[in-house]
Design a protein around this motif. Structure first.
Motif, PDB file in Angstrom:
ATOM      1  N   PHE A  86       0.772  -1.078   0.016  1.00  0.00           N
ATOM      2  CA  PHE A  86       0.038  -0.041   0.070  1.00  0.00           C
ATOM      3  C   PHE A  86       0.990   1.273  -0.081  1.00  0.00           C
ATOM      4  O   PHE A  86       2.020   1.262   0.586  1.00  0.00           O
ATOM      5  N   ARG A  87       0.364   2.197  -0.646  1.00  0.00           N
ATOM      6  CA  ARG A  87       0.942   3.685  -0.525  1.00  0.00           C
ATOM      7  C   ARG A  87       0.821   4.436   0.700  1.00  0.00           C
ATOM      8  O   ARG A  87       1.321   5.412   0.779  1.00  0.00           O
ATOM      9  N   THR A  88      -0.373   4.309   1.251  1.00  0.00           N
ATOM     10  CA  THR A  88      -0.892   4.923   2.187  1.00  0.00           C
ATOM     11  C   THR A  88      -1.411   4.171   3.326  1.00  0.00           C
ATOM     12  O   THR A  88      -2.045   2.947   3.225  1.00  0.00           O
ATOM     13  N   GLU A  89      -1.436   4.507   4.576  1.00  0.00           N
ATOM     14  CA  GLU A  89      -2.099   3.748   5.565  1.00  0.00           C
ATOM     15  C   GLU A  89      -3.639   4.223   5.780  1.00  0.00           C
ATOM     16  O   GLU A  89      -4.260   3.476   6.196  1.00  0.00           O
ATOM     17  N   GLN A  90      -4.066   5.157   4.949  1.00  0.00           N
ATOM     18  CA  GLN A  90      -5.286   5.918   5.065  1.00  0.00           C
ATOM     19  C   GLN A  90      -6.248   4.954   4.225  1.00  0.00           C
ATOM     20  O   GLN A  90      -5.802   4.183   3.323  1.00  0.00           O
ATOM     21  N   GLU A  91      -7.541   4.816   4.838  1.00  0.00           N
ATOM     22  CA  GLU A  91      -8.357   4.017   4.246  1.00  0.00           C
ATOM     23  C   GLU A  91      -9.208   4.619   2.973  1.00  0.00           C
ATOM     24  O   GLU A  91      -9.858   4.146   2.213  1.00  0.00           O
ATOM     25  N   ALA A  92      -9.158   5.915   3.229  1.00  0.00           N
ATOM     26  CA  ALA A  92      -9.858   6.857   1.825  1.00  0.00           C
ATOM     27  C   ALA A  92      -8.420   8.012   1.656  1.00  0.00           C
ATOM     28  O   ALA A  92      -7.618   8.234   2.202  1.00  0.00           O
ATOM     29  N   ALA A  93      -8.888   8.848   0.666  1.00  0.00           N
ATOM     30  CA  ALA A  93      -7.951   9.811   0.088  1.00  0.00           C
ATOM     31  C   ALA A  93      -7.930  10.960   0.982  1.00  0.00           C
ATOM     32  O   ALA A  93      -8.116  12.082   0.697  1.00  0.00           O
ATOM     33  N   TRP A  94      -7.268  10.733   2.193  1.00  0.00           N
ATOM     34  CA  TRP A  94      -7.024  11.694   3.340  1.00  0.00           C
ATOM     35  C   TRP A  94      -5.484  12.175   3.090  1.00  0.00           C
ATOM     36  O   TRP A  94      -4.690  11.167   3.072  1.00  0.00           O
ATOM     37  N   CYS A  95      -5.264  13.330   3.077  1.00  0.00           N
ATOM     38  CA  CYS A  95      -3.883  13.621   3.162  1.00  0.00           C
ATOM     39  C   CYS A  95      -3.518  15.212   3.601  1.00  0.00           C
ATOM     40  O   CYS A  95      -4.412  15.943   3.633  1.00  0.00           O
ATOM     41  N   THR A  96      -2.478  15.378   4.037  1.00  0.00           N
ATOM     42  CA  THR A  96      -2.025  16.770   4.636  1.00  0.00           C
ATOM     43  C   THR A  96      -2.170  17.584   3.283  1.00  0.00           C
ATOM     44  O   THR A  96      -1.821  16.820   2.095  1.00  0.00           O
ATOM     45  N   THR A  98      -0.694  16.689  -1.187  1.00  0.00           N
ATOM     46  CA  THR A  98      -1.947  16.126  -1.621  1.00  0.00           C
ATOM     47  C   THR A  98      -1.433  14.998  -2.687  1.00  0.00           C
ATOM     48  O   THR A  98      -0.383  15.296  -3.348  1.00  0.00           O
ATOM     49  N   TYR A  99      -2.309  13.827  -2.792  1.00  0.00           N
ATOM     50  CA  TYR A  99      -1.963  12.983  -3.759  1.00  0.00           C
ATOM     51  C   TYR A  99      -1.783  13.868  -5.113  1.00  0.00           C
ATOM     52  O   TYR A  99      -2.761  14.491  -5.475  1.00  0.00           O
TER      53      TYR A  99
END
Lengths: 93, 402
Positions: A3-13, A17-18
């Motif tokens: 996985f590229r992120t631990e998040q379950e949905a597109a949350w980011c600081t 931003t993705y």
């Protein structure tokens, strides 16, 4: 599973931003002739993608995000910005 | 339903289906409620507003101008960490379609009550499950319930399920409009402190991400290609986890309140059954009577009520159906393009992937509030029984036309 992120949905600081590299869409890029540029900042204000950066007082497109719309070239009061097709620009480099 | 009131603290109230939904939601102390009225759901909004006026509900009640706004408001409120509730039906569900997709994709624990009614395409103010089927692939958890007590209990369980950090998905609790929405039944209402204790387990979990002042998040951020695939994968995995999480939560619910509905599916007289009748929603009560009658006549028939429709409880159903000779399915919606009902289509897929090859008979009934009668279900059982004995059968029967 990788996985590229631990998040379950597109949350980011907001700093991270993705990334959507809209520069990939570009067909021609703005090239500034610094001898003509008056450093007025008009292209910086008008860029719809907010991808004009000020480097050493001159406005330069951030080619990661510049979509090549040509608003800067059209609006430049000093006619310092020219749109150069990507293939030509790549060959020149 | 295993009702064991002697273990339940609280009181018995007479509530309509809508009243039970509103009462259940109120006891879960939502932060934001946005409900736009639509028949047969309007009473839920009215009740919640009344609870608010009487000081029983300390929530932000937003008077929205449509269902699309209602769901949008809840998406915002849920993003900042609020507990949110809405209710809709049919046309309203269609009108909030894009926002229901958003809520699911953003993994927001919105709890919605959907009162089943024929959706647009037929101007019919009447019951069918066609409306909830239009969003079955939206990524929501969908639970279909049978009676007023189950509505009340499931709404409470829905908040636990939605907000669980292993799940984080919106939950839709559906029940048959008109049949249940306006039906008054005795509902055991537990003490507020017991409901609080049941939900308090959520506060011991890791706090879900939320937008807070000074801590700037971009949400939803753009996700392309691999990243988008990753989020879809995680969403799908969360739906799979729902299958055992619901059972876990129900077990805890039974400990606290003495009632249980069997988790994903509820079985009735299934152990020694040769043929099985599969139903959803309010007609299950009628089906139980018909099953009892046929049992008295010597037909070894059992009944399975599918509660959890999304994610579809494939494994549980396969386990329940093992060794049976034939299944009869009672559908209340039409799966266009498959020329059958949705439950039949889903079960066909489940049986197919697990290599189960027994006769399946579909009976489409109750469309636009056509009554599903005991006689009709007796006929369903008879047809299924004949097929079980190797006689030729028709795959799909339209009960009101037959």
């Amino acid at each position: 599973m990788k996985f590229r992120t631990e998040q379950e949905a597109a949350w980011c600081t907001w700093e991270k931003t993705y990334d959507l590299r809209t520069g990939n869409w570009r067909e021609s890029r703005p090239v500034t002739d610094r001898s003509k540029c008056r450093q007025c900042g008009w292209c910086y204000l008008l860029c719809p993608a907010n991808s004009v950066k000020i480097i050493n007082g001159y406005c330069e497109p951030d080619l990661n995000y510049c979509k090549g719309c040509g608003v800067c070239a059209k609006e430049c009061p000093a006619k310092a910005v020219k749109m150069v097709p990507e293939k030509v620009a790549d060959n020149e480099q | 339903m295993n009702s064991r009131p002697e273990r339940v603290r609280g009181e018995l109230k007479v509530l309509t289906g809508n009243g039970a939904a509103a009462y259940g939601a109120m006891m879960c102390r939502p932060d934001v409620v946005a409900v736009y009225p639509i028949t047969p759901q309007s009473e839920i909004g009215e009740r919640l507003t009344q609870f608010h006026a009487e000081g029983m509900l300390n929530a932000e009640i937003i008077e929205v101008e449509g269902e699309n706004s209602a769901m949008s408001m809840l998406i915002g409120a849920s993003t900042v960490g609020g507990r949110v509730f809405t209710a809709s039906s049919s046309w309203g569900l269609a009108y909030m379609h894009d926002t229901t997709l958003w809520a699911a994709g953003m993994r927001l624990p919105v709890v919605m009550v959907n009162v089943n009614r024929e959706p647009p395409s037929l101007p019919s103010v009447s019951c069918s499950r066609q409306d909830m089927m239009t969003v079955r692939d939206s990524g929501w958890i969908q639970i279909e319930v049978e009676n007023c007590q189950e509505i009340f209990d499931t709404v409470i369980m829905a908040f636990r399920l939605a907000e669980d950090t292993d799940i984080l998905l919106p939950v839709m609790v559906s029940y048959d409009g008109f049949y249940l929405s306006y039906l008054s039944e005795g509902v055991y209402v537990p003490l507020q402190e017991d409901v609080d204790r049941f939900l308090a387990k959520l506060s011991t979990q890791k706090q879900r991400l939320r937008v807070t002042p000074g801590d700037v998040y971009c949400f939803p951020s753009y996700a392309d290609k691999e990243l988008a695939t990753e989020f879809r994968y995680k969403h799908s995995a969360a739906l799979e986890r729902t299958k055992y999480k619901l059972v876990e939560i129900e077990n805890e619910f039974e400990e606290s309140f003495g009632r249980s509905y069997g988790g994903a599916v509820e079985e009735y007289r299934i152990e020694d059954a040769e043929i099985v009748l599969i139903t959803m929603g309010s007609s299950t009560g009628t089906a139980r009577v018909a099953v009892d009658k046929k049992r008295d006549e010597g037909v070894r028939v059992g009944l399975i009520k599918v509660r959890l429709f999304r994610p579809f409880p494939v494994e549980t159903l396969i386990q329940a159906i093992e060794g049976k000779k034939c299944v009869g399915i009672l559908d209340r919606s039409v799966c266009f393009g498959w020329n059958c009902g949705h439950l039949y289509m889903e079960l066909g897929a489940a049986f197919g992937t697990k290599g189960i090859c027994i006769p399946m008979l579909d009976f489409i009934g109750g469309l636009a509030q056509a009554d599903i009668t005991i006689e009709q279900i007796e006929r369903v059982i008879d047809d299924t029984n004949r097929a079980a004995q190797g006689q030729p059968f028709i795959s799909v029967t339209w009960l009101s036309l037959a």
